[in-house]
Scaffold this motif. Structure first.
Motif, PDB file in Angstrom:
ATOM      1  N   ALA A  51      -8.348   3.219  12.243  1.00 22.26           N
ATOM      2  CA  ALA A  51      -9.018   1.928  12.391  1.00 22.26           C
ATOM      3  C   ALA A  51      -9.265   1.607  13.855  1.00 22.26           C
ATOM      4  CB  ALA A  51      -8.182   0.822  11.755  1.00 22.26           C
ATOM      5  N   ASP A  52     -10.339   0.815  14.079  1.00 22.59           N
ATOM      6  CA  ASP A  52     -10.594   0.299  15.424  1.00 22.59           C
ATOM      7  C   ASP A  52      -9.633  -0.836  15.745  1.00 22.59           C
ATOM      8  OD1 ASP A  52     -12.647   1.949  16.342  1.00 22.59           O
ATOM      9  OD2 ASP A  52     -14.189   0.798  15.297  1.00 22.59           O
ATOM     10  N   ASN A  53      -9.456  -1.745  14.796  1.00 25.03           N
ATOM     11  CA  ASN A  53      -8.585  -2.895  15.019  1.00 25.03           C
ATOM     12  C   ASN A  53      -7.713  -3.104  13.789  1.00 25.03           C
ATOM     13  OD1 ASN A  53      -7.374  -5.102  16.149  1.00 25.03           O
ATOM     14  ND2 ASN A  53      -9.162  -6.448  16.062  1.00 25.03           N
ATOM     15  N   PHE A  54      -6.421  -3.012  13.974  1.00 27.35           N
ATOM     16  CA  PHE A  54      -5.438  -3.187  12.892  1.00 27.35           C
ATOM     17  C   PHE A  54      -4.740  -4.509  13.154  1.00 27.35           C
ATOM     18  CE2 PHE A  54      -1.661  -2.554  10.412  1.00 27.35           C
ATOM     19  CZ  PHE A  54      -2.001  -1.661   9.405  1.00 27.35           C
ATOM     20  N   ILE A  55      -4.981  -5.513  12.278  1.00 27.24           N
ATOM     21  CA  ILE A  55      -4.502  -6.872  12.503  1.00 27.24           C
ATOM     22  C   ILE A  55      -3.462  -7.233  11.449  1.00 27.24           C
ATOM     23  CG2 ILE A  55      -5.164  -9.295  12.702  1.00 27.24           C
ATOM     24  CD1 ILE A  55      -8.036  -8.305  13.267  1.00 27.24           C
ATOM     25  N   LEU A  56      -2.275  -7.646  11.903  1.00 28.91           N
ATOM     26  CA  LEU A  56      -1.230  -8.131  11.003  1.00 28.91           C
ATOM     27  C   LEU A  56      -1.007  -9.604  11.304  1.00 28.91           C
ATOM     28  CD1 LEU A  56       1.273  -5.139  11.205  1.00 28.91           C
ATOM     29  CD2 LEU A  56      -0.396  -5.626   9.420  1.00 28.91           C
ATOM     30  N   GLY A  57      -1.268 -10.453  10.299  1.00 27.83           N
ATOM     31  CA  GLY A  57      -1.224 -11.883  10.533  1.00 27.83           C
ATOM     32  C   GLY A  57       0.019 -12.575  10.054  1.00 27.83           C
ATOM     33  N   ASN A  58       0.931 -11.847   9.387  1.00 25.10           N
ATOM     34  CA  ASN A  58       2.159 -12.460   8.898  1.00 25.10           C
ATOM     35  C   ASN A  58       3.301 -11.486   9.103  1.00 25.10           C
ATOM     36  OD1 ASN A  58       3.933 -14.254   7.620  1.00 25.10           O
ATOM     37  ND2 ASN A  58       2.417 -14.817   6.082  1.00 25.10           N
ATOM     38  N   LEU A  67     -14.951   8.476  10.933  1.00 26.27           N
ATOM     39  CA  LEU A  67     -14.895   7.343  11.860  1.00 26.27           C
ATOM     40  C   LEU A  67     -13.795   6.364  11.455  1.00 26.27           C
ATOM     41  CD1 LEU A  67     -18.717   6.678  12.223  1.00 26.27           C
ATOM     42  CD2 LEU A  67     -17.223   7.926  13.803  1.00 26.27           C
ATOM     43  N   PRO A  68     -13.303   5.571  12.410  1.00 28.54           N
ATOM     44  CA  PRO A  68     -12.296   4.561  12.076  1.00 28.54           C
ATOM     45  C   PRO A  68     -12.900   3.377  11.331  1.00 28.54           C
ATOM     46  CG  PRO A  68     -12.839   4.474  14.413  1.00 28.54           C
ATOM     47  CD  PRO A  68     -13.551   5.664  13.867  1.00 28.54           C
ATOM     48  N   VAL A  69     -12.115   2.755  10.460  1.00 30.28           N
ATOM     49  CA  VAL A  69     -12.520   1.508   9.815  1.00 30.28           C
ATOM     50  C   VAL A  69     -12.679   0.449  10.909  1.00 30.28           C
ATOM     51  CG1 VAL A  69     -11.879  -0.256   8.142  1.00 30.28           C
ATOM     52  CG2 VAL A  69     -11.232   2.135   7.743  1.00 30.28           C
ATOM     53  N   PRO A  70     -13.775  -0.305  10.939  1.00 27.44           N
ATOM     54  CA  PRO A  70     -13.935  -1.302  11.995  1.00 27.44           C
ATOM     55  C   PRO A  70     -12.771  -2.289  12.078  1.00 27.44           C
ATOM     56  CG  PRO A  70     -16.019  -0.961  10.877  1.00 27.44           C
ATOM     57  CD  PRO A  70     -14.986  -0.195  10.095  1.00 27.44           C
ATOM     58  N   THR A  71     -12.350  -2.830  10.918  1.00 25.67           N
ATOM     59  CA  THR A  71     -11.261  -3.816  10.917  1.00 25.67           C
ATOM     60  C   THR A  71     -10.391  -3.643   9.680  1.00 25.67           C
ATOM     61  OG1 THR A  71     -12.664  -5.424  12.060  1.00 25.67           O
ATOM     62  CG2 THR A  71     -10.676  -6.269  11.008  1.00 25.67           C
ATOM     63  N   ILE A  72      -9.101  -3.570   9.909  1.00 24.19           N
ATOM     64  CA  ILE A  72      -8.121  -3.688   8.832  1.00 24.19           C
ATOM     65  C   ILE A  72      -7.305  -4.933   9.145  1.00 24.19           C
ATOM     66  CG2 ILE A  72      -6.071  -2.707   7.748  1.00 24.19           C
ATOM     67  CD1 ILE A  72      -7.213   0.043   8.180  1.00 24.19           C
ATOM     68  N   LEU A  94       0.833  -1.186   0.000  1.00 25.41           N
ATOM     69  CA  LEU A  94       0.000   0.000   0.000  1.00 25.41           C
ATOM     70  C   LEU A  94       0.873   1.243   0.000  1.00 25.41           C
ATOM     71  CD1 LEU A  94      -2.836   1.340   0.431  1.00 25.41           C
ATOM     72  CD2 LEU A  94      -2.419   1.125   2.887  1.00 25.41           C
ATOM     73  N   ILE A  95       0.558   2.167  -0.892  1.00 23.60           N
ATOM     74  CA  ILE A  95       1.191   3.483  -0.895  1.00 23.60           C
ATOM     75  C   ILE A  95       0.095   4.526  -0.707  1.00 23.60           C
ATOM     76  CG2 ILE A  95       2.483   5.183  -2.225  1.00 23.60           C
ATOM     77  CD1 ILE A  95       3.813   2.889  -3.718  1.00 23.60           C
ATOM     78  N   LEU A  96       0.233   5.345   0.332  1.00 29.98           N
ATOM     79  CA  LEU A  96      -0.668   6.470   0.552  1.00 29.98           C
ATOM     80  C   LEU A  96       0.107   7.754   0.293  1.00 29.98           C
ATOM     81  CD1 LEU A  96      -2.550   5.471   3.839  1.00 29.98           C
ATOM     82  CD2 LEU A  96      -3.329   5.231   1.497  1.00 29.98           C
ATOM     83  N   ASP A  97      -0.373   8.561  -0.628  1.00 31.53           N
ATOM     84  CA  ASP A  97       0.270   9.833  -0.952  1.00 31.53           C
ATOM     85  C   ASP A  97      -0.778  10.923  -0.795  1.00 31.53           C
ATOM     86  OD1 ASP A  97       1.758  11.912  -1.930  1.00 31.53           O
ATOM     87  OD2 ASP A  97       2.499  10.828  -3.675  1.00 31.53           O
ATOM     88  N   ASN A  98      -0.831  11.538   0.408  1.00 29.68           N
ATOM     89  CA  ASN A  98      -1.916  12.435   0.796  1.00 29.68           C
ATOM     90  C   ASN A  98      -3.248  11.717   0.674  1.00 29.68           C
ATOM     91  OD1 ASN A  98      -3.596  15.406  -0.197  1.00 29.68           O
ATOM     92  ND2 ASN A  98      -2.806  14.981   1.826  1.00 29.68           N
ATOM     93  N   GLY A  99      -3.243  10.451   1.078  1.00 30.60           N
ATOM     94  CA  GLY A  99      -4.447   9.630   1.033  1.00 30.60           C
ATOM     95  C   GLY A  99      -4.955   9.314   2.425  1.00 30.60           C
ATOM     96  N   SER A 100      -6.249   8.992   2.516  1.00 28.04           N
ATOM     97  CA  SER A 100      -6.849   8.643   3.801  1.00 28.04           C
ATOM     98  C   SER A 100      -7.639   7.356   3.672  1.00 28.04           C
ATOM     99  CB  SER A 100      -7.768   9.770   4.283  1.00 28.04           C
ATOM    100  OG  SER A 100      -8.848   9.975   3.382  1.00 28.04           O
ATOM    101  N   ILE A 101      -7.537   6.514   4.699  1.00 23.13           N
ATOM    102  CA  ILE A 101      -8.346   5.297   4.787  1.00 23.13           C
ATOM    103  C   ILE A 101      -9.136   5.387   6.084  1.00 23.13           C
ATOM    104  CG2 ILE A 101      -8.314   2.799   4.980  1.00 23.13           C
ATOM    105  CD1 ILE A 101      -5.866   2.757   3.233  1.00 23.13           C
ATOM    106  N   THR A 102     -10.436   5.659   5.960  1.00 23.25           N
ATOM    107  CA  THR A 102     -11.321   5.820   7.106  1.00 23.25           C
ATOM    108  C   THR A 102     -12.656   5.158   6.793  1.00 23.25           C
ATOM    109  OG1 THR A 102     -12.277   7.895   6.318  1.00 23.25           O
ATOM    110  CG2 THR A 102     -10.265   8.060   7.629  1.00 23.25           C
TER     111      THR A 102
END
Length: 418
Positions: free
Chosen positions: A59-66, A36-41, A17-25
């Motif tokens: 985000a409410d919950n940021f999950i990294l599985g690897n 508002l925060p994303v419920p789950t990433i 993922l590349i964010l360049d003046n980008g928002s993920i909400t």
């Protein structure tokens, strides 16, 4: 690649993922007048995230599985990760660094988590984040005790592999292993005005698959030598401290020669042209040799965008100049030779370069003698044509990089293994 607003109602999954003046909400709340925060990433593969120019993930919950995972804040205004809970499900390393602030509500400690950027509690950072949708995060006027001091150190730990065939303008064996070099890490100090102070490039010469003398150089296309205060270099095994070096004379663009004899650079004795790291189980195989270039710029002269990887022209010298002709250079497709490079071979053999058309180092079939791969790369073994080893290579290169962009992930096993 996101440079605007990305609104996620429920769950978002990504790898790179590349964010360049980008928002993920998530949605805009009329009740609280905020995004508002994303419920789950959630990400179940190792991730590579780059955030630039006032970007935000909320985000409410940021999950990294690897793992390993890399999240890096890059140039421009500081970016932000604003999360209530961070969940790491793997014991591998997760690195969060650079021009970035993390607002985090939970206090879970993870042994595998390495955070070197600014951190605060949730809603405690003073930083305001604004994208195309307006202000995404207003900032806490109460201050931020972890706010980074200038100069901010920005690091790009992406590995880039440059692979070359030295027989230009003919194809030769087309194994793309005559010179293999990597750019392992780029770091720069960013002043409060956004300009670059000291820029450091770390690389490794990985392989030499040729029986003739070859050189390796870098042409910088994003700045002029007049903007440089000091240039230093380190070569592994030769010096432990950075020593002053010079840009090459009689060049319009700044050019640094990494080595004039790649075999000697890799540790072969004088005039020993034995292959290095292109034959399986060969007694001459060895670790790659590291190098470093450090450039200090005048304040305000050079911006981070001037140091983009597309403006870094790594090339090889396949024949030195003599009294009658300029040296023969091989560049990544699309890059013109330096002022000292020979252009008389344009249009000869398999080549279809044209200075008038600004077409460089491409064949009549649109094949290239030099390529750059944005990751570690298993180069073909000696005498193994890259077109046979990587069956998707041809469609990638002849389409100008539009098709089979992950061609380097699938090979027939005839590659050098460290």
């Amino acid at each position: 690649y996101n440079s605007c607003a990305f609104i996620i109602r429920n769950e978002f999954t990504f790898v790179n993922l590349i964010l360049d003046n980008g928002s993920i909400t998530s949605d805009w709340s009329k009740t609280t007048n905020e995004w508002l925060p994303v419920p789950t990433i959630t990400c179940n593969q190792k991730v590579d995230v780059k955030m630039r120019n006032s970007s935000i993930i909320k985000a409410d919950n940021f999950i990294l599985g690897n793992a390993p995972n890399s999240i890096v804040g890059e140039q421009g205004e500081i970016s932000m990760i604003k999360i209530r809970q961070l969940t790491l499900k793997n014991n591998g390393k997760t690195s969060i660094s650079g021009n970035l602030v993390i607002e985090r509500e939970d206090t879970n400690e993870y042994r595998q988590l390495e955070v070197t950027c600014a951190t605060t509690g949730y809603d405690e950072s003073k930083h305001s984040i604004e994208s195309c949708s307006g202000i995404i995060n207003g900032g806490n006027e109460g201050g931020d005790p972890s706010d980074p001091e200038f100069p901010i150190i920005v690091e790009d730990a992406t590995n880039y592999t440059f692979a070359f065939e030295d027989n230009w303008p003919t194809y030769g064996d087309f194994d793309l292993n005559d010179i293999v070099t990597t750019i392992d890490k780029v770091t720069f100090a960013q002043h409060e005005d956004g300009s670059v102070g000291v820029y450091t490039l770390n690389g490794t010469l990985q392989a030499v698959g040729a029986s003739k003398k070859l050189g390796v150089g870098i042409q910088f296309l994003g700045f002029t030598a007049s903007n440089v205060v000091e240039l230093k270099g380190i070569v592994e095994g030769i010096t432990s401290n950075a020593t002053p070096i010079n840009f090459e004379s009689n060049q319009s663009n700044p050019v640094v020669i990494i080595c004039n004899d790649a075999h000697r650079f890799m540790g072969n004795s004088e005039n020993d042209r034995s292959y290095v790291n292109t034959l399986a189980n060969n007694s001459n195989n060895k670790n790659g040799v590291k190098f470093e270039i450090s450039i200090e710029f005048k304040k305000g002269a050079v911006k981070p965008k001037d140091l983009n990887i597309n403006l870094l022209d790594v090339f090889i010298i396949s024949r030195e100049a003599d009294s009658k002709t300029k040296r023969i250079e091989v560049h990544v497709a699309g890059h013109a030779p330096t002022d000292l490079g020979n252009t008389k071979l344009f249009g000869q053999g398999n080549d279809k370069s044209s200075a008038e058309e600004k077409r460089y180092y491409l064949s009549s079939e649109n094949l290239a003698w030099g390529v750059v791969i944005p990751t570690d790369f298993a180069w073909p073994l000696e005498y193994k044509n890259v077109k046979d080893v990587y069956t998707n290579f041809v469609s990638w290169v002849t389409s100008g990089g539009k098709e089979n962009k992950d061609w380097y992930n699938n090979h027939n096993g005839q590659v050098f293994k460290k």
